[in-house]
Design a protein around this motif. Structure first.
Motif, mmCIF file in Angstrom:
data_model
loop_
_atom_site.group_PDB
_atom_site.id
_atom_site.type_symbol
_atom_site.label_atom_id
_atom_site.label_comp_id
_atom_site.label_asym_id
_atom_site.label_seq_id
_atom_site.Cartn_x
_atom_site.Cartn_y
_atom_site.Cartn_z
ATOM 1 N N ILE A 24 -38.971 -19.787 -22.842
ATOM 2 C CA ILE A 24 -37.752 -20.553 -23.146
ATOM 3 C C ILE A 24 -37.498 -21.848 -23.299
ATOM 4 O O ILE A 24 -37.381 -22.442 -24.097
ATOM 5 C CB ILE A 24 -36.519 -19.791 -22.328
ATOM 6 N N ARG A 25 -38.378 -22.299 -22.477
ATOM 7 C CA ARG A 25 -38.594 -23.920 -22.178
ATOM 8 C C ARG A 25 -39.488 -24.574 -23.263
ATOM 9 O O ARG A 25 -39.261 -25.621 -23.906
ATOM 10 C CB ARG A 25 -39.363 -24.232 -20.705
ATOM 11 N N ARG A 55 -40.611 -12.701 -15.168
ATOM 12 C CA ARG A 55 -39.711 -13.867 -14.954
ATOM 13 C C ARG A 55 -40.322 -15.295 -15.343
ATOM 14 O O ARG A 55 -39.602 -15.896 -15.920
ATOM 15 C CB ARG A 55 -39.127 -13.868 -13.521
ATOM 16 N N GLU A 56 -41.385 -15.609 -14.824
ATOM 17 C CA GLU A 56 -41.994 -16.743 -14.849
ATOM 18 C C GLU A 56 -42.437 -17.081 -16.403
ATOM 19 O O GLU A 56 -42.051 -18.210 -16.935
ATOM 20 C CB GLU A 56 -43.223 -17.054 -14.010
ATOM 21 N N CYS A 107 -32.968 -21.032 -18.324
ATOM 22 C CA CYS A 107 -33.683 -20.944 -17.261
ATOM 23 C C CYS A 107 -33.279 -21.321 -15.677
ATOM 24 O O CYS A 107 -33.720 -20.268 -14.946
ATOM 25 C CB CYS A 107 -35.015 -21.808 -17.595
ATOM 26 N N ASP A 108 -32.372 -21.968 -15.477
ATOM 27 C CA ASP A 108 -31.666 -22.092 -14.021
ATOM 28 C C ASP A 108 -30.928 -20.865 -13.818
ATOM 29 O O ASP A 108 -31.131 -20.215 -12.742
ATOM 30 C CB ASP A 108 -31.011 -23.082 -14.145
ATOM 31 N N GLN A 152 -33.840 -18.212 -13.288
ATOM 32 C CA GLN A 152 -34.269 -18.373 -11.954
ATOM 33 C C GLN A 152 -33.454 -17.979 -10.674
ATOM 34 O O GLN A 152 -33.995 -17.246 -9.696
ATOM 35 C CB GLN A 152 -34.949 -19.956 -11.554
ATOM 36 N N ALA A 159 -32.158 -24.588 -23.124
ATOM 37 C CA ALA A 159 -33.117 -24.083 -22.215
ATOM 38 C C ALA A 159 -33.011 -24.257 -20.838
ATOM 39 O O ALA A 159 -33.263 -23.334 -20.226
ATOM 40 C CB ALA A 159 -34.426 -24.466 -22.972
ATOM 41 N N ASP A 160 -32.781 -25.352 -20.483
ATOM 42 C CA ASP A 160 -32.611 -25.786 -19.067
ATOM 43 C C ASP A 160 -31.881 -24.821 -18.426
ATOM 44 O O ASP A 160 -31.984 -24.098 -17.324
ATOM 45 C CB ASP A 160 -32.418 -27.328 -18.802
ATOM 46 N N ILE A 216 -39.250 -17.878 -18.452
ATOM 47 C CA ILE A 216 -38.787 -19.263 -18.317
ATOM 48 C C ILE A 216 -39.598 -20.164 -19.223
ATOM 49 O O ILE A 216 -39.114 -21.003 -19.830
ATOM 50 C CB ILE A 216 -38.627 -19.467 -16.368
ATOM 51 N N GLN A 217 -40.980 -19.901 -18.827
ATOM 52 C CA GLN A 217 -41.878 -20.835 -19.566
ATOM 53 C C GLN A 217 -41.553 -20.861 -21.347
ATOM 54 O O GLN A 217 -41.602 -21.696 -22.022
ATOM 55 C CB GLN A 217 -43.420 -20.394 -19.332
#
Length: 165
Positions: free
Chosen positions: A132-133, A125-126, A20-21, A24, A16-17, A129-130
């Motif tokens: 997936i985290r 996009r936000e 997400c990177d 972003q 996930a990290d 990311i949320q």
């Protein structure tokens, strides 16, 4: 199918990290995410009706099709008149309406411009990311049930059972 979905889900949860990177860093504000105001099959049925042979009063037939279309179900709960007119514009051109949301914005776009703001706390996009985290392997069974409901099939059935049903 279920094995592939499960493998991908587990990979995204474990990485996930990193994912997400990448989102972003590489998903720009103008990256388009398709927005479906209604199910594509809904549009397809309207196009089918518009193309039916009609020797009587075709303009009256078309008006009736569009009147029924305006009154039919839709997403989101509050669809702006501008969005409906954009749908009709595309359908009159015998095309499935195309809408999108830019990754860094909170508005629905059409080729004619911004047609409806969206009441969202996060941009697409936000939100991605949320989400997936927040993926957890222990949630996989619940996700499979959601996928089954969406596809309206039992994913645990074997291939032979599905084709004979």
């Amino acid at each position: 199918m279920i094995d592939g979905y499960s493998t991908a889900y587990r990979w995204f949860a474990a990485n996930a990290d990193e994912v997400c990177d990448i989102i972003q860093a590489r998903v720009t504000d103008d990256f388009r995410v398709r927005f479906l105001a209604r199910e594509t099959s809904h549009y397809a049925s309207v196009l089918h009706m518009l193309n039916l042979p009609n020797i009587d009063n075709y303009p009256l037939w078309v008006d009736g099709v569009f009147d029924r279309f305006r009154a039919s179900g839709h997403l989101p709960e509050s669809m702006s008149p501008t969005l409906i007119e954009a749908e009709l514009l595309d359908l009159k051109s015998r095309d499935i309406p195309y809408f999108w949301i830019n990754a860094g914005e909170k508005a629905i776009h059409h080729r004619t411009g911004v047609i409806q703001p969206l009441e969202m706390k996060l941009t697409i996009r936000e939100q991605a990311i949320q989400d997936i985290r927040n993926l957890r392997e222990q949630d996989l069974d619940a996700q499979i049930r959601i996928l089954e409901a969406f596809l309206d099939i039992d994913l645990a059935q074997s291939q032979g059972e599905m084709t004979s049903a």
